[in-house]
Design an enzyme around this catalytic site. Sequence first.
Site: not given
Length: 769
Positions: A149, A222, A548
Amino acid sequence: MIFRTSLLLLAFMAANASAASIDQQTYIIHMDKNKMPDLYDSLGNSRQWYESIIDSIAQFSSQEQEEDQETGFPQLLYTYETVTSGFAAKLSTKQVEALSRVDGFLSAIPDEILTLHTTHTPRFLGLQGGKGLWDAQNLASDVIVGILDTGIWPEHVSFQDSGLSAVPLKWKGKCESGTKFSPSNCNKKLIGARAFFKGYESVVGRINETIDYRSPRDTQGHGTHTAATAAGNLVDKASFYGLANGSAAGMRYTARIAAYKVCWPSGCVNTDLLAAIDQAVADGVDVLSLSLGGSAKPFYSDSIAIASFGAVEKGVFVSCSAGNLGPSISSVDNNAPWIMTVAASYTDRRFPATVRLGNGQTFEGSSLYSGKATAQLPLVYAGTAGGQGAQYCISGSLKKTLVKGKIVVCMRGINGRAQKGEQVKLAGGKGMLLINTEIEGDELFADAHVLPATALRASAGIAVKEYMNSSKRATASIAFEGTVYGNPAPMVAAFSSRGPSLVGPDVIKPDVTAPGVNILAAWPSMTSPSLLKSDKRRVLFNVISGTSMSCPHVSGLAALLKSAHKKWSPAAIKSALMTTAYVTDNRRSPIADVGSSNSAPATPFTFGSGHVDPESASDPGLIYDIAIQDYVNYFCSLNYTSSQIAQLARRNVTCPGNKALQPGDLNYPSFAVNFEGSARNNRVKYKRTLTNVGTPSSTYAVKVEEPNGVSVILEPKSLSFKNLGQKLSYNVTFVSSSRKGREGSSSFGSLVWLSGKYSVRSPIAVTWQ
C-alpha cells in the site's frame, strides 16, 4: 560460468546502447529459467544468476556512468525470482527487440500505473473476544500479514506490540532505513517495512519529499488504515471526534504486520508491485493484502495475477479489492481465480445528518462533521453561486459576493467531495449540500468535511433544486445526528465494481463482499482527515470508504482461518469463506444493491457468494480445494500458448492433447455458466470435488435453486463421507430452456449441500452471450 553468462547479457546491452533514445521506457521482462540448462547445471538456482547479472551491470555502469546517462544504456531496476522469473529494466524498443532473441525470453510487458482502489466491524462480522476465532489459543498462533500500500505510520497506537511474543523465527524480512524511518521504528507488531520506488521514479520522476517520504513512512493514510483494519492491535476509546466511538481492532489483531510501500502520490507502478510481492513471499508472509488494481487484462500479462499465482503456489493467501468503478457492469478488477476478490458493503452503522428546507421538507444525508447545526440559511447553486463550473464547486468557480453566509449546493463530479467543501469555505460559505448525480444514486458517503456539510441522495437533490427553482428565497439548515446503529445491513455499495469478468467469464467475480463503507481505522498523525492542505485538523483514527477497506477485512479473516487451520491451502481458506457467506440482511431480506434501481437484491455479479461470515467459515463442513496443477490445466483450457503459460507457471507445460479441458471444470466454489446464443437445449457439464473437513461420518443432500430458463441436473444427488479428508466428486449439468430474446441477459440461482448444521452454498450465474 557466472561471470561469462552475465557478460553475455551485458554484451547485448552494450551492443544496443546506441539504439537507446527518448523512446526508452520501463518493461517487466519475463524469462524462462529452464531455457538455460548450462547455467543451472552449474548454479542450481536463479538467485545466483540474478546476483551475478546485477554485480556485472553495477561494474559496467560504474565504469561507463557518464556515457550511460548520455546514450541511454539499459537500466536494471529489479530482479524477480520468488513468485516469477525475470527482471525490470528501462529499455528502448530496439533493445526489447534484441532481448527477445535471447534464450529464455518469454515476454516484455510495458510498465503500468495502478490506482488505490474499525470499531464496529468485528462485532458486525460476529467476532467476539475469548470465543471462536478470537479465543486466546487461536490468537496466540503467529501469522504474518503483508500489506502492499502507501506505507505505514509506525508510531500509531494500533501498531504497539504490548503482549506479543518475540518475532517468529521464520521471518526473513527487515525494516529498511529511509527518510524519517529507521529499523528502530519496527517492533514485535510491525516486524517489517520496505519501500519500492525504482519503477515509480523511472516513470514519474524523483519523489518530491515535501509531499511524500522516500521510505516506508505513510503520508497518504491509505496504507496505515488498511494495515490497521487487517491486523491493528486493540485500542480502547477510538473515535473520529466522538463519532464511531468504541474499541478499535484489526480482524486478526494479534497478527504481525509487514508493510511494503508500493504506492506514491501519482499511483502504484507494476514493476515496484511485482518486486514487493516477490520480496514479501521471500520474507515469509502468510497473507498478502492488496487494495489496488488497474484495468482487466489476460492473466499472462497481468502483473498482479502473475505474482499472486507464484505467491499462492508457495502457500500464501492473496486478497485484492474488486475496484471502485461500480455500478458499471464488467468493471471488476483482480479477476484471477487464485485471488480472493472482495466487493464492498455497508454495515448497520451510519452517520446521519438532517437537511430541512424552508418549505418544510426534510432529507437524511450523511456526514462526519461533528460541529453544531447551521441556522436556516439562504441556498445558492450554479449561476446564483458563481460562474462556469459553480454547480460542481470547482476551484475558482464560486464568487464570494454570492456565496458568503449561505449554504451552497454542489454536484458530485470533477473534483473531490471534500475539495468542494474547501472551495465553499474559501468563498465564505457557511455550509454545503453535496448532491449525488443519477449515477451515484442513493450512495451516501460520510466525509470529514471542513465546514457544515452533508451528502444527499440523487432523489433528494432533485427535490432541493425543484424547491430552489420555485422559491426566490430558498433556505435550508443542516443538523448532525452523530452515530446511529441498526440500519438494514449489509447492503452492497454502488461504487463496488461488478462482474461478469471480461477476462475470466468462466469464474464469478467478485468472490465475496465485506465491510467497506464508512470504516474507522488508524490514520497518520501528521495527515489531515480530508487530505486537504488547508485542513489543519489531526486525528488518530479516520473514517473512509472503498473496496480498499473491504479487502483488508478479508485479509485479516484469512489470517484468523490460517491460524485455526494451519494445513489448509489458500484455495481451502477461500472456499470456506465463500461457501459459508450469507445472502440475507439483518432483517432477513435479500441483501440489497444500492447501485441498482430501487436498491434491488444483489446478484452474484455484485457480491459473489455473499457477505463473509468468519465464524461459519472456521467450520465449513466441506471445501472445494484447488491444487496448482488444477490451475495449470485451467490455463490450458483457456488456450494459452506454452510461453503464456510459462509466464504464470514458471515452468514448461505441455497441455494434454487428447483430453478435453474446459474452464468451468476448475474446482471453484461457484458456477459461472455461459451459453452461446439463445437456442434451446444448450448444455454444459462441469465436475466438482468436495473434501470433508467437518464431521467424519456424514451424508450431504443437495438443494438447488434453478436459475430462470435453466434446468440443473446433478449426479449423484447425495454424498456420503466416512472420514475426514475424504474427497468425493459430483457432476452438474446446466441445460438452457431459453428462447430468443435472452441474448446478453443473465439469470441466477444456487446449489447447496446440506448435512445437519452444515450448509455449503455455491452461487450459479448463467449468461446467454
